[in-house]
Design a protein around this motif. Structure first.
Motif, PDB file in Angstrom:
ATOM      1  N   GLU A  58       0.088   1.536  18.383  1.00 42.31           N
ATOM      2  CA  GLU A  58       0.021   2.521  17.691  1.00 42.31           C
ATOM      3  C   GLU A  58       1.330   2.785  16.865  1.00 42.31           C
ATOM      4  O   GLU A  58       1.854   3.590  16.251  1.00 42.31           O
ATOM      5  N   SER A  59       2.160   1.610  16.928  1.00 46.31           N
ATOM      6  CA  SER A  59       3.472   1.482  16.248  1.00 46.31           C
ATOM      7  C   SER A  59       3.479   1.552  14.855  1.00 46.31           C
ATOM      8  O   SER A  59       2.594   1.239  14.214  1.00 46.31           O
ATOM      9  N   VAL A  60       4.675   1.962  14.272  1.00 48.13           N
ATOM     10  CA  VAL A  60       4.648   1.984  12.713  1.00 48.13           C
ATOM     11  C   VAL A  60       4.751   0.606  12.231  1.00 48.13           C
ATOM     12  O   VAL A  60       4.229   0.263  11.205  1.00 48.13           O
ATOM     13  N   HIS A  61       5.255  -0.340  12.959  1.00 49.60           N
ATOM     14  CA  HIS A  61       5.273  -1.758  12.518  1.00 49.60           C
ATOM     15  C   HIS A  61       3.915  -2.177  12.400  1.00 49.60           C
ATOM     16  O   HIS A  61       3.772  -2.820  11.480  1.00 49.60           O
ATOM     17  N   LEU A  62       3.255  -2.181  13.243  1.00 50.21           N
ATOM     18  CA  LEU A  62       1.625  -2.732  13.156  1.00 50.21           C
ATOM     19  C   LEU A  62       0.832  -1.920  12.307  1.00 50.21           C
ATOM     20  O   LEU A  62       0.086  -2.953  11.529  1.00 50.21           O
ATOM     21  N   LYS A  63       1.289  -0.758  12.194  1.00 49.19           N
ATOM     22  CA  LYS A  63       0.256   0.225  11.353  1.00 49.19           C
ATOM     23  C   LYS A  63       0.599  -0.350   9.697  1.00 49.19           C
ATOM     24  O   LYS A  63      -0.155  -0.741   9.072  1.00 49.19           O
ATOM     25  N   GLN A  64       1.992  -0.613   9.553  1.00 49.57           N
ATOM     26  CA  GLN A  64       2.497  -1.039   8.292  1.00 49.57           C
ATOM     27  C   GLN A  64       1.988  -2.440   8.194  1.00 49.57           C
ATOM     28  O   GLN A  64       1.553  -2.663   6.690  1.00 49.57           O
ATOM     29  N   PHE A  65       1.934  -3.347   8.870  1.00 51.98           N
ATOM     30  CA  PHE A  65       1.392  -4.568   8.910  1.00 51.98           C
ATOM     31  C   PHE A  65       0.032  -4.790   8.178  1.00 51.98           C
ATOM     32  O   PHE A  65      -0.323  -5.445   7.457  1.00 51.98           O
ATOM     33  N   VAL A  66      -0.851  -3.971   9.264  1.00 57.29           N
ATOM     34  CA  VAL A  66      -2.241  -3.797   8.572  1.00 57.29           C
ATOM     35  C   VAL A  66      -2.449  -3.400   7.439  1.00 57.29           C
ATOM     36  O   VAL A  66      -3.216  -3.931   6.700  1.00 57.29           O
ATOM     37  N   ALA A  67      -1.715  -2.374   6.970  1.00 57.54           N
ATOM     38  CA  ALA A  67      -1.860  -1.717   5.730  1.00 57.54           C
ATOM     39  C   ALA A  67      -1.562  -2.797   4.538  1.00 57.54           C
ATOM     40  O   ALA A  67      -1.902  -2.968   3.496  1.00 57.54           O
ATOM     41  N   CYS A  68      -0.280  -3.674   4.970  1.00 58.33           N
ATOM     42  CA  CYS A  68       0.122  -4.753   4.061  1.00 58.33           C
ATOM     43  C   CYS A  68      -0.796  -5.811   3.605  1.00 58.33           C
ATOM     44  O   CYS A  68      -0.995  -6.639   2.830  1.00 58.33           O
ATOM     45  N   GLU A  69      -1.933  -5.885   4.927  1.00 61.19           N
ATOM     46  CA  GLU A  69      -2.753  -7.171   4.732  1.00 61.19           C
ATOM     47  C   GLU A  69      -4.050  -6.877   3.869  1.00 61.19           C
ATOM     48  O   GLU A  69      -4.626  -7.743   3.430  1.00 61.19           O
ATOM     49  N   LYS A  70      -4.000  -5.586   3.428  1.00 66.91           N
ATOM     50  CA  LYS A  70      -5.133  -5.362   2.434  1.00 66.91           C
ATOM     51  C   LYS A  70      -5.087  -5.970   1.120  1.00 66.91           C
ATOM     52  O   LYS A  70      -3.820  -6.091   0.415  1.00 66.91           O
ATOM     53  N   THR A  71      -6.042  -6.773   0.604  1.00 65.38           N
ATOM     54  CA  THR A  71      -6.088  -7.315  -0.566  1.00 65.38           C
ATOM     55  C   THR A  71      -5.820  -6.445  -1.765  1.00 65.38           C
ATOM     56  O   THR A  71      -6.073  -5.342  -1.578  1.00 65.38           O
ATOM     57  N   SER A  72      -5.307  -7.127  -3.105  1.00 61.02           N
ATOM     58  CA  SER A  72      -5.250  -6.261  -4.058  1.00 61.02           C
ATOM     59  C   SER A  72      -5.480  -7.138  -5.386  1.00 61.02           C
ATOM     60  O   SER A  72      -4.862  -8.165  -5.350  1.00 61.02           O
ATOM     61  N   MET A  73      -5.982  -6.435  -6.550  1.00 62.67           N
ATOM     62  CA  MET A  73      -6.364  -7.143  -7.489  1.00 62.67           C
ATOM     63  C   MET A  73      -4.980  -7.506  -8.611  1.00 62.67           C
ATOM     64  O   MET A  73      -5.077  -8.252  -9.396  1.00 62.67           O
ATOM     65  N   TYR A  74      -3.812  -6.870  -7.998  1.00 64.51           N
ATOM     66  CA  TYR A  74      -2.484  -7.127  -8.801  1.00 64.51           C
ATOM     67  C   TYR A  74      -1.631  -8.043  -8.003  1.00 64.51           C
ATOM     68  O   TYR A  74      -0.680  -8.371  -8.637  1.00 64.51           O
ATOM     69  N   LEU A  75      -2.177  -8.461  -6.767  1.00 61.40           N
ATOM     70  CA  LEU A  75      -1.161  -9.419  -5.990  1.00 61.40           C
ATOM     71  C   LEU A  75      -1.842 -10.517  -5.572  1.00 61.40           C
ATOM     72  O   LEU A  75      -2.917 -10.675  -5.387  1.00 61.40           O
ATOM     73  N   THR A  76      -1.150 -11.623  -5.622  1.00 63.11           N
ATOM     74  CA  THR A  76      -1.741 -12.811  -5.307  1.00 63.11           C
ATOM     75  C   THR A  76      -1.503 -13.025  -3.782  1.00 63.11           C
ATOM     76  O   THR A  76      -0.944 -11.950  -3.104  1.00 63.11           O
ATOM     77  N   ASN A  77      -2.119 -14.119  -3.011  1.00 59.20           N
ATOM     78  CA  ASN A  77      -2.008 -13.910  -1.496  1.00 59.20           C
ATOM     79  C   ASN A  77      -0.561 -14.151  -1.104  1.00 59.20           C
ATOM     80  O   ASN A  77      -0.110 -13.718   0.021  1.00 59.20           O
ATOM     81  N   HIS A  78       0.311 -14.868  -2.051  1.00 57.24           N
ATOM     82  CA  HIS A  78       1.761 -15.051  -1.913  1.00 57.24           C
ATOM     83  C   HIS A  78       2.423 -13.706  -1.939  1.00 57.24           C
ATOM     84  O   HIS A  78       3.373 -13.398  -0.907  1.00 57.24           O
ATOM     85  N   GLY A  79       1.967 -12.958  -2.728  1.00 59.74           N
ATOM     86  CA  GLY A  79       2.716 -11.710  -2.907  1.00 59.74           C
ATOM     87  C   GLY A  79       2.356 -10.639  -1.695  1.00 59.74           C
ATOM     88  O   GLY A  79       3.073  -9.866  -1.063  1.00 59.74           O
TER      89      GLY A  79
END
Length: 217
Positions: A58-79
């Protein structure tokens, strides 16, 4: 255990460096730098597992990591990878600085205090054996956490107590005090109520609180 976590952080940072070095520039389907998707998935799963183990599910670190894993039409997978790497770096810095451990101790202290308050309430209500058993459970849980913090094996209370004293986590006097407290718990659990008094249990609760409080100082 602590050394294993430290080494794992270093390994995953090295793997991240290798992934970063392998980036390539493409114009389709989105202009920018790309990395191998399978490598990214492999690396991110391992990082997620480490963050869960070290920081907590339930840590903020893990939650932030999971949130950042989401794909975006404006970002490459490198981004996306760069955002994930930033979270890993932050967790590594907090871990090496001792901040994650301090937070963990504070949370555990609150839990232990709550359980000891319950033991005190049981004692006040006349449930002396139940109070002794509850305090004993808190004591054993505290020793278990001390063993984890000091990379010692988890076992029965007597074994953990001996190992912690041998490792100089606390001195021989504290070891003897813990042995005496464990005897009260065992007597209560096995129905030997003539081997301890209400005063013994009241002192036991205070001693358990004192011993565990020293972990956060």
């Amino acid at each position: 255990m602590a050394e294993n976590f430290k080494r794992r952080f270093q390994e995953l940072c090295q793997q991240a460096d290798a992934i970063e070095a392998s980036k390539r520039f493409e114009r389709q389907p989105l202009e920018g730098h790309f990395i191998d998707q399978n490598q990214l998935i492999n690396w991110s799963v391992k990082v997620r597992h480490l963050l869960s183990a070290v920081c907590g599910p339930e840590s903020v670190h893990l939650k932030q990591f999971v949130a950042c894993e989401k794909t975006s039409m404006y970002l490459t997978n490198h981004g996306i990878f760069l955002k994930l790497r930033a979270v890993l770096d932050a967790a590594k810095e907090d871990y090496e600085g001792g901040y994650l451990n301090s937070l963990k101790l504070l949370v555990q202290a609150e839990v232990f205090d709550s359980e000891l308050e319950q033991a005190s309430e049981l004692l006040s209500s006349g449930y002396v054996p139940a109070a002794a058993v509850t305090a004993g459970v808190v004591l054993e849980a505290g020793l278990r956490e001390m063993c984890v913090d000091n990379a010692l094996p988890i076992g029965k209370l007597d074994k953990m107590n001996a190992d912690l004293a041998k490792a100089d986590v606390y001195n021989k006097l504290v070891q003897k005090q813990i042995t005496a407290l464990a005897d009260i718990r065992n007597s209560a659990a096995h129905g030997h109520y003539d081997r301890f008094s209400e005063t013994d249990v009241a002192n036991m609760i205070k001693e358990v609180q004192r011993i565990l409080a020293n972990r956060t100082t």
